[in-house]
Design an enzyme around this catalytic site. Structure first.
Site, PDB file in Angstrom:
ATOM      1  N   TYR A  35       0.809  -1.218   0.000  1.00  0.00           N
ATOM      2  CA  TYR A  35       0.000   0.000   0.000  1.00  0.00           C
ATOM      3  C   TYR A  35       0.843   1.270   0.000  1.00  0.00           C
ATOM      4  CZ  TYR A  35      -3.766  -3.221   1.122  1.00  0.00           C
ATOM      5  OH  TYR A  35      -4.670  -4.252   1.080  1.00  0.00           O
ATOM      6  N   HIS A  40      -4.634   6.268  -0.923  1.00  0.00           N
ATOM      7  CA  HIS A  40      -5.260   6.113   0.390  1.00  0.00           C
ATOM      8  C   HIS A  40      -4.259   6.273   1.532  1.00  0.00           C
ATOM      9  CE1 HIS A  40      -9.310   5.594   1.476  1.00  0.00           C
ATOM     10  NE2 HIS A  40      -9.351   4.309   1.726  1.00  0.00           N
ATOM     11  N   PHE A  85      -5.944  -1.210   9.332  1.00  0.00           N
ATOM     12  CA  PHE A  85      -6.467  -0.990   7.983  1.00  0.00           C
ATOM     13  C   PHE A  85      -7.511   0.124   8.063  1.00  0.00           C
ATOM     14  CE2 PHE A  85      -4.433  -5.055   7.484  1.00  0.00           C
ATOM     15  CZ  PHE A  85      -3.798  -4.921   6.257  1.00  0.00           C
ATOM     16  N   ASN A  87     -10.548   0.988   7.204  1.00  0.00           N
ATOM     17  CA  ASN A  87     -11.951   0.965   7.622  1.00  0.00           C
ATOM     18  C   ASN A  87     -12.154   0.835   9.130  1.00  0.00           C
ATOM     19  OD1 ASN A  87     -12.300   1.059   4.886  1.00  0.00           O
ATOM     20  ND2 ASN A  87     -13.473  -0.842   4.722  1.00  0.00           N
ATOM     21  N   ASN A 133     -14.097   6.124   4.542  1.00  0.00           N
ATOM     22  CA  ASN A 133     -14.317   5.033   5.493  1.00  0.00           C
ATOM     23  C   ASN A 133     -13.473   5.142   6.759  1.00  0.00           C
ATOM     24  OD1 ASN A 133     -16.317   3.765   4.013  1.00  0.00           O
ATOM     25  ND2 ASN A 133     -14.871   2.485   2.870  1.00  0.00           N
TER      26      ASN A 133
END
Length: 208
Positions: A35, A40, A85, A87, A133
Protein backbone atom coordinates in the site's frame (compact mmCIF):
# COMPACT_ATOMS: atom_id res chain seq x y z
CA UNK A 1 -6.53 0.03 35.02
CA UNK A 2 -4.08 -2.81 35.70
CA UNK A 3 -0.59 -2.39 37.14
CA UNK A 4 0.75 -3.01 33.64
CA UNK A 5 -1.37 -0.18 32.22
CA UNK A 6 -0.15 2.14 34.97
CA UNK A 7 3.48 1.25 34.27
CA UNK A 8 2.94 1.68 30.53
CA UNK A 9 1.41 5.10 31.05
CA UNK A 10 4.27 6.23 33.28
CA UNK A 11 6.75 4.93 30.71
CA UNK A 12 4.89 6.59 27.86
CA UNK A 13 4.70 9.97 29.56
CA UNK A 14 8.40 9.91 30.42
CA UNK A 15 9.57 8.92 26.94
CA UNK A 16 11.31 11.51 24.72
CA UNK A 17 11.46 14.25 27.32
CA UNK A 18 8.34 13.47 29.33
CA UNK A 19 5.16 15.41 29.91
CA UNK A 20 1.53 14.57 29.37
CA UNK A 21 0.40 13.96 25.82
CA UNK A 22 -1.72 16.94 24.74
CA UNK A 23 -2.58 16.03 21.15
CA UNK A 24 -3.00 12.91 19.05
CA UNK A 25 -1.94 13.47 15.44
CA UNK A 26 -3.31 10.58 13.38
CA UNK A 27 -2.44 9.96 9.74
CA UNK A 28 -4.70 7.42 8.06
CA UNK A 29 -3.69 4.66 5.68
CA UNK A 30 -3.23 0.91 5.23
CA UNK A 31 -0.23 -0.99 6.63
CA UNK A 32 1.98 -3.12 4.40
CA UNK A 33 4.45 -2.52 1.60
CA UNK A 34 1.81 -3.17 -1.06
CA UNK A 35 0.00 0.00 0.00
CA UNK A 36 3.01 2.31 0.06
CA UNK A 37 2.67 5.15 -2.42
CA UNK A 38 -1.08 4.69 -2.85
CA UNK A 39 -3.60 7.51 -2.73
CA UNK A 40 -5.26 6.11 0.39
CA UNK A 41 -1.95 6.36 2.27
CA UNK A 42 -1.51 10.11 1.98
CA UNK A 43 -2.07 10.37 5.74
CA UNK A 44 0.63 7.81 6.52
CA UNK A 45 3.02 9.60 4.19
CA UNK A 46 2.43 12.93 5.90
CA UNK A 47 2.91 11.51 9.39
CA UNK A 48 6.18 9.90 8.28
CA UNK A 49 7.35 13.24 6.93
CA UNK A 50 6.36 15.01 10.16
CA UNK A 51 8.24 12.41 12.21
CA UNK A 52 11.34 12.90 10.07
CA UNK A 53 11.17 16.66 10.53
CA UNK A 54 10.86 16.20 14.30
CA UNK A 55 13.70 13.67 14.49
CA UNK A 56 11.62 10.77 15.83
CA UNK A 57 10.86 7.29 14.52
CA UNK A 58 7.37 5.85 14.40
CA UNK A 59 8.39 2.42 15.61
CA UNK A 60 6.42 1.67 18.76
CA UNK A 61 3.36 -0.59 18.49
CA UNK A 62 0.62 0.79 20.72
CA UNK A 63 -3.11 1.51 20.43
CA UNK A 64 -3.39 -0.89 17.47
CA UNK A 65 -1.03 1.35 15.57
CA UNK A 66 2.54 2.51 15.12
CA UNK A 67 3.38 5.47 17.31
CA UNK A 68 6.00 7.99 18.32
CA UNK A 69 6.04 10.80 20.84
CA UNK A 70 7.32 14.21 19.88
CA UNK A 71 7.30 17.83 20.96
CA UNK A 72 5.61 20.11 18.41
CA UNK A 73 5.89 23.82 19.19
CA UNK A 74 6.19 22.98 22.87
CA UNK A 75 3.21 20.61 22.89
CA UNK A 76 3.62 16.93 23.70
CA UNK A 77 2.06 14.97 20.84
CA UNK A 78 1.48 11.36 19.90
CA UNK A 79 2.04 10.61 16.22
CA UNK A 80 -0.21 7.71 15.27
CA UNK A 81 -0.51 5.49 12.19
CA UNK A 82 -3.42 3.09 12.82
CA UNK A 83 -2.44 -0.45 11.93
CA UNK A 84 -6.05 -1.64 11.72
CA UNK A 85 -6.47 -0.99 7.98
CA UNK A 86 -8.39 2.06 6.90
CA UNK A 87 -11.95 0.97 7.62
CA UNK A 88 -11.21 0.35 11.32
CA UNK A 89 -9.08 3.43 11.97
CA UNK A 90 -11.39 4.53 14.78
CA UNK A 91 -10.41 1.55 16.93
CA UNK A 92 -6.85 2.82 17.13
CA UNK A 93 -7.71 6.49 17.52
CA UNK A 94 -10.25 5.90 20.30
CA UNK A 95 -7.81 3.79 22.28
CA UNK A 96 -5.24 6.60 22.19
CA UNK A 97 -7.74 9.30 23.16
CA UNK A 98 -9.13 7.24 26.03
CA UNK A 99 -5.67 6.30 27.32
CA UNK A 100 -4.56 9.91 27.54
CA UNK A 101 -8.02 11.14 28.58
CA UNK A 102 -8.12 13.61 25.70
CA UNK A 103 -11.14 15.32 24.22
CA UNK A 104 -11.78 14.77 20.52
CA UNK A 105 -10.84 18.41 19.95
CA UNK A 106 -7.27 17.41 20.83
CA UNK A 107 -7.24 15.07 17.85
CA UNK A 108 -5.96 16.08 14.41
CA UNK A 109 -6.63 13.61 11.59
CA UNK A 110 -4.78 13.70 8.27
CA UNK A 111 -6.25 11.77 5.36
CA UNK A 112 -6.77 11.60 1.60
CA UNK A 113 -9.61 13.34 -0.21
CA UNK A 114 -10.64 12.44 -3.76
CA UNK A 115 -12.70 15.62 -4.11
CA UNK A 116 -9.52 17.71 -4.07
CA UNK A 117 -6.91 17.80 -6.82
CA UNK A 118 -3.40 16.56 -6.00
CA UNK A 119 -1.46 19.34 -4.33
CA UNK A 120 -4.52 20.88 -2.66
CA UNK A 121 -5.22 20.98 1.07
CA UNK A 122 -8.38 21.58 3.05
CA UNK A 123 -8.27 22.23 6.81
CA UNK A 124 -11.52 21.98 8.76
CA UNK A 125 -12.37 22.37 12.44
CA UNK A 126 -15.15 19.80 12.19
CA UNK A 127 -17.46 18.11 9.71
CA UNK A 128 -18.98 14.86 8.52
CA UNK A 129 -16.93 11.87 7.39
CA UNK A 130 -17.82 12.73 3.80
CA UNK A 131 -17.98 9.08 2.81
CA UNK A 132 -14.36 8.41 3.76
CA UNK A 133 -14.32 5.03 5.49
CA UNK A 134 -11.45 5.84 7.84
CA UNK A 135 -13.15 9.01 8.99
CA UNK A 136 -16.48 7.21 9.21
CA UNK A 137 -14.91 4.76 11.66
CA UNK A 138 -13.49 7.57 13.80
CA UNK A 139 -16.76 9.52 13.84
CA UNK A 140 -18.80 6.40 14.64
CA UNK A 141 -16.56 5.21 17.48
CA UNK A 142 -15.91 8.59 19.10
CA UNK A 143 -19.49 9.73 18.57
CA UNK A 144 -18.01 13.08 17.57
CA UNK A 145 -17.33 14.99 14.40
CA UNK A 146 -16.10 18.21 15.99
CA UNK A 147 -12.41 17.48 15.72
CA UNK A 148 -9.98 19.22 13.34
CA UNK A 149 -8.77 17.48 10.22
CA UNK A 150 -6.43 18.05 7.29
CA UNK A 151 -7.58 16.70 3.93
CA UNK A 152 -4.94 16.00 1.33
CA UNK A 153 -6.14 16.08 -2.25
CA UNK A 154 -5.37 12.94 -4.25
CA UNK A 155 -7.60 13.60 -7.26
CA UNK A 156 -10.88 12.10 -8.39
CA UNK A 157 -11.60 9.00 -10.44
CA UNK A 158 -10.76 9.31 -14.14
CA UNK A 159 -14.40 8.59 -15.02
CA UNK A 160 -17.60 7.91 -13.00
CA UNK A 161 -17.64 4.15 -13.67
CA UNK A 162 -14.09 3.64 -12.44
CA UNK A 163 -13.95 1.43 -9.34
CA UNK A 164 -13.39 3.64 -6.28
CA UNK A 165 -11.42 1.04 -4.30
CA UNK A 166 -9.13 0.45 -7.26
CA UNK A 167 -8.59 4.20 -7.58
CA UNK A 168 -7.71 4.98 -3.95
CA UNK A 169 -5.50 1.89 -3.73
CA UNK A 170 -3.70 2.87 -6.91
CA UNK A 171 -0.33 4.60 -6.91
CA UNK A 172 0.39 8.20 -7.82
CA UNK A 173 1.85 9.18 -11.14
CA UNK A 174 5.32 10.76 -10.93
CA UNK A 175 3.81 14.20 -11.50
CA UNK A 176 1.13 13.76 -8.82
CA UNK A 177 3.67 12.30 -6.37
CA UNK A 178 5.61 15.56 -6.55
CA UNK A 179 2.44 17.52 -5.81
CA UNK A 180 1.61 15.23 -2.86
CA UNK A 181 5.07 15.81 -1.42
CA UNK A 182 4.39 19.56 -1.39
CA UNK A 183 0.94 18.97 0.13
CA UNK A 184 2.45 16.82 2.88
CA UNK A 185 5.06 19.48 3.65
CA UNK A 186 2.30 22.08 3.93
CA UNK A 187 0.20 19.72 6.08
CA UNK A 188 3.12 19.38 8.48
CA UNK A 189 3.22 23.16 8.80
CA UNK A 190 -0.53 23.13 9.43
CA UNK A 191 -0.10 20.70 12.32
CA UNK A 192 2.51 22.98 13.88
CA UNK A 193 0.06 25.87 13.75
CA UNK A 194 -2.96 23.87 14.88
CA UNK A 195 -1.38 22.58 18.09
CA UNK A 196 -0.77 26.24 18.96
CA UNK A 197 -4.51 26.88 18.49
CA UNK A 198 -3.78 28.78 15.27
CA UNK A 199 -6.17 26.77 13.11
CA UNK A 200 -7.58 29.92 11.51
CA UNK A 201 -4.09 30.92 10.44
CA UNK A 202 -3.50 27.46 8.98
CA UNK A 203 -6.79 27.65 7.09
CA UNK A 204 -6.07 31.12 5.74
CA UNK A 205 -2.57 30.18 4.65
CA UNK A 206 -3.04 26.68 3.26
CA UNK A 207 -6.69 26.06 2.37
CA UNK A 208 -7.13 25.58 -1.37
Amino acid sequence: MSIFDIFDKISSNSQSGGGKIEYVIAGLGNPGMQYEGTRHNAGFYTIDMLAEQLGVQINRMKFKGMTAEASIEGKRCLLLKPNTFMNLSGESVVQALEFYKLDAKNLIVIYDDISLAPGKLRIRRKGSHGGHNGMRSIVDLTGRDDFPRIKIGVGGKPHPDYDLAKWVLGKFSKEDAEKIKISAENACECVKLMVQEKTDEAMNKYNS
